[in-house]
Design a protein around this motif. Structure first.
Motif, PDB file in Angstrom:
ATOM      1  N   LEU A   5      46.858  39.822  45.279  1.00 33.55           N
ATOM      2  CA  LEU A   5      46.222  41.008  44.893  1.00 33.55           C
ATOM      3  C   LEU A   5      46.859  42.183  45.840  1.00 33.55           C
ATOM      4  N   ILE A   6      47.352  43.208  45.302  1.00 35.65           N
ATOM      5  CA  ILE A   6      47.656  44.318  45.899  1.00 35.65           C
ATOM      6  C   ILE A   6      46.277  45.292  46.284  1.00 35.65           C
ATOM      7  N   LYS A  26      59.772  34.961  45.725  1.00 38.78           N
ATOM      8  CA  LYS A  26      58.953  33.856  46.469  1.00 38.78           C
ATOM      9  C   LYS A  26      57.937  33.441  45.883  1.00 38.78           C
ATOM     10  N   ASP A  27      57.789  32.924  44.622  1.00 39.74           N
ATOM     11  CA  ASP A  27      56.796  32.546  43.727  1.00 39.74           C
ATOM     12  C   ASP A  27      55.286  33.448  44.000  1.00 39.74           C
ATOM     13  N   ILE A  28      55.471  34.686  44.216  1.00 44.11           N
ATOM     14  CA  ILE A  28      54.320  35.187  44.220  1.00 44.11           C
ATOM     15  C   ILE A  28      53.775  35.886  42.908  1.00 44.11           C
ATOM     16  N   ASP A  29      52.613  35.683  42.221  1.00 38.86           N
ATOM     17  CA  ASP A  29      52.139  36.312  41.273  1.00 38.86           C
ATOM     18  C   ASP A  29      51.173  37.367  41.443  1.00 38.86           C
ATOM     19  N   GLU A  33      45.832  44.994  40.867  1.00 36.67           N
ATOM     20  CA  GLU A  33      46.049  45.914  41.741  1.00 36.67           C
ATOM     21  C   GLU A  33      44.800  46.966  41.797  1.00 36.67           C
ATOM     22  N   CYS A  34      44.618  47.273  43.148  1.00 35.92           N
ATOM     23  CA  CYS A  34      43.143  48.029  43.464  1.00 35.92           C
ATOM     24  C   CYS A  34      43.471  49.274  44.271  1.00 35.92           C
ATOM     25  N   GLU A  35      42.622  50.253  44.119  1.00 36.09           N
ATOM     26  CA  GLU A  35      42.918  51.354  44.982  1.00 36.09           C
ATOM     27  C   GLU A  35      41.503  51.806  45.714  1.00 36.09           C
ATOM     28  N   PRO A  49      42.121  35.477  44.408  1.00 39.51           N
ATOM     29  CA  PRO A  49      43.464  35.264  44.879  1.00 39.51           C
ATOM     30  C   PRO A  49      43.558  34.684  46.155  1.00 39.51           C
ATOM     31  N   GLU A  50      44.753  34.214  46.325  1.00 36.76           N
ATOM     32  CA  GLU A  50      45.068  33.274  47.525  1.00 36.76           C
ATOM     33  C   GLU A  50      45.624  34.129  48.650  1.00 36.76           C
ATOM     34  N   LEU A  51      46.092  35.148  48.077  1.00 34.39           N
ATOM     35  CA  LEU A  51      46.798  36.198  49.232  1.00 34.39           C
ATOM     36  C   LEU A  51      46.443  37.619  48.687  1.00 34.39           C
ATOM     37  N   ILE A  52      46.086  38.510  49.835  1.00 33.58           N
ATOM     38  CA  ILE A  52      45.884  39.800  49.497  1.00 33.58           C
ATOM     39  C   ILE A  52      46.747  40.677  50.416  1.00 33.58           C
ATOM     40  N   PHE A  53      47.600  41.716  49.802  1.00 34.44           N
ATOM     41  CA  PHE A  53      48.260  42.676  50.727  1.00 34.44           C
ATOM     42  C   PHE A  53      47.331  43.697  50.580  1.00 34.44           C
ATOM     43  N   LEU A  54      47.173  44.241  51.882  1.00 34.71           N
ATOM     44  CA  LEU A  54      45.758  45.201  52.118  1.00 34.71           C
ATOM     45  C   LEU A  54      46.128  46.432  52.971  1.00 34.71           C
TER      46      LEU A  54
END
Length: 242
Positions: A5-6, A26-29, A33-35, A49-54
Motif C-alpha cells: 500500500l502507498i 520485485k514482485d510487489i503488488d 493508494e491513500c492520501e 497489506p504486507e508492506l506499506i510505503f508511508l
C-alpha cells in the motif's frame, strides 16, 4: 507477490513511486493508494497489506497517527519522507527503512530487498536493521519548495538566514533557496559538527568561516558578513577554537 500500500498525500509522488516499483519488477503488488490518515486506516484494515510505503505528513495528520490506529495489524513499513528529523521516531515505530525524497531508485531497490529478508516474526533481525538505521549518516538536506524538492548538500551550504517565518539557504555556488518555514524547523537536521547558530536569524557552516571580528561579526570566505549575538558569542568562539 507482496501486497503493498502507498500512503502519500502528493499524487505525483504516488505515481512516480508506483512507476519505480513496477520498473524494479520485485514482485510487489500495489493494492491501494491513500492520501490521508483516515483513508489509510480504512484501506489497511480492509486490504491487510504486507508492506506499506508511508509518507510522514498526510492530508489530515501524520503517519504516526495512522500507525497508532493499526498497531495490531502485521505489516512492514518503509518511510518515504522529505524530513530527516523523523528518522528515529520512524525506527521506534518499526520502520524497516526510510528514504528521503526525491526518491532514488537504487535506495528504493535496496529497501525492498531488505524487507524481503526480514520475517515479521524475526524481532532480533529487525532490531539489527533498526540499529543500522540509527547510524545512517545523511549528507544532504531536502527542501520542499513551491516548484518541487531541492537537495542541498551540507558541505555546500554556507549559511541560512531566517526572516519573518521564511528561511533562505545560501550555497557555495552562489545560489539561494527560499523555504516557507522558520530556521528552527531546519536546525535539528543540520549536523552539529558543521553548523552553529550564531544569531536568532542565522545558522553558519564553520567550514566557510574566514574570520571572526571581535566587534561581533563573522566574515565568510565568500565575503558575506554574518552577526554573532552577545548570547551566542562564547559558544561560537569555543567552537571556532576547537
Amino acid at each position: 507477490m507482496i501486497k503493498a500500500l502507498i500512503i502519500e498525500d502528493e499524487l505525483y509522488i504516488r505515481k512516480g513511486l508506483k512507476s519505480m516499483i513496477d520498473l524494479l519488477d520485485k514482485d510487489i503488488d500495489i493494492v491501494g493508494e491513500c492520501e490521508s490518515v483516515q483513508e489509510a486506516i480504512t484501506v489497511t484494515k480492509a486490504c491487510k497489506p504486507e508492506l506499506i510505503f508511508l509518507d510522514i505528513n498526510l492530508k489530515d495528520g501524520i503517519a504516526f497517527d495512522f500507525l497508532d490506529e493499526v498497531k495490531d495489524l502485521n505489516f512492514k513499513v518503509i518511510f518515504i519522507t522529505a524530513y530527516d528529523q523523523y528518522a528515529l521516531q520512524a525506527i521506534k515505530n518499526g520502520a524497516i527503512d526510510y528514504i528521503l525524497k526525491p526518491v532514488d531508485i537504487d535506495e528504493l531497490s535496496n529497501a525492498i530487498d531488505k524487507i524481503k529478508d526480514i520475517p515479521l516474526e524475526n524481532k532480533e533481525h529487525l532490531a539489527i536493521v533498526q540499529q543500522q538505521l540509527v547510524h545512517k549518516k545523511k549528507e544532504h538536506l531536502v527542501l520542499r519548495l513551491q516548484e518541487g524538492y531541492q537537495i542541498i548538500r551540507f558541505d555546500a551550504l554556507m549559511y541560512c538566514k531566517s526572516d519573518k517565518g521564511y528561511t533562505t539557504f545560501y550555497t557555495s555556488d552562489n545560489k539561494s533557496y527560499l523555504a516557507s518555514k522558520p530556521i528552527k524547523d531546519f536546525e535539528d537536521q543540520l549536523p552539529d559538527e558543521l553548523f552553529i547558530r550564531t544569531h536568532q536569524s542565522y545558522v553558519v557552516n564553520l567550514k566557510f568561516v574566514d574570520k571572526y571580528d571581535k566587534t561581533g561579526y563573522i566574515f565568510l570566505n565568500s565575503g558575506v558578513k554574518v552577526p554573532v549575538s552577545t548570547r551566542k558569542k562564547e559558544e561560537f568562539v569555543s567552537r571556532l577554537l576547537s
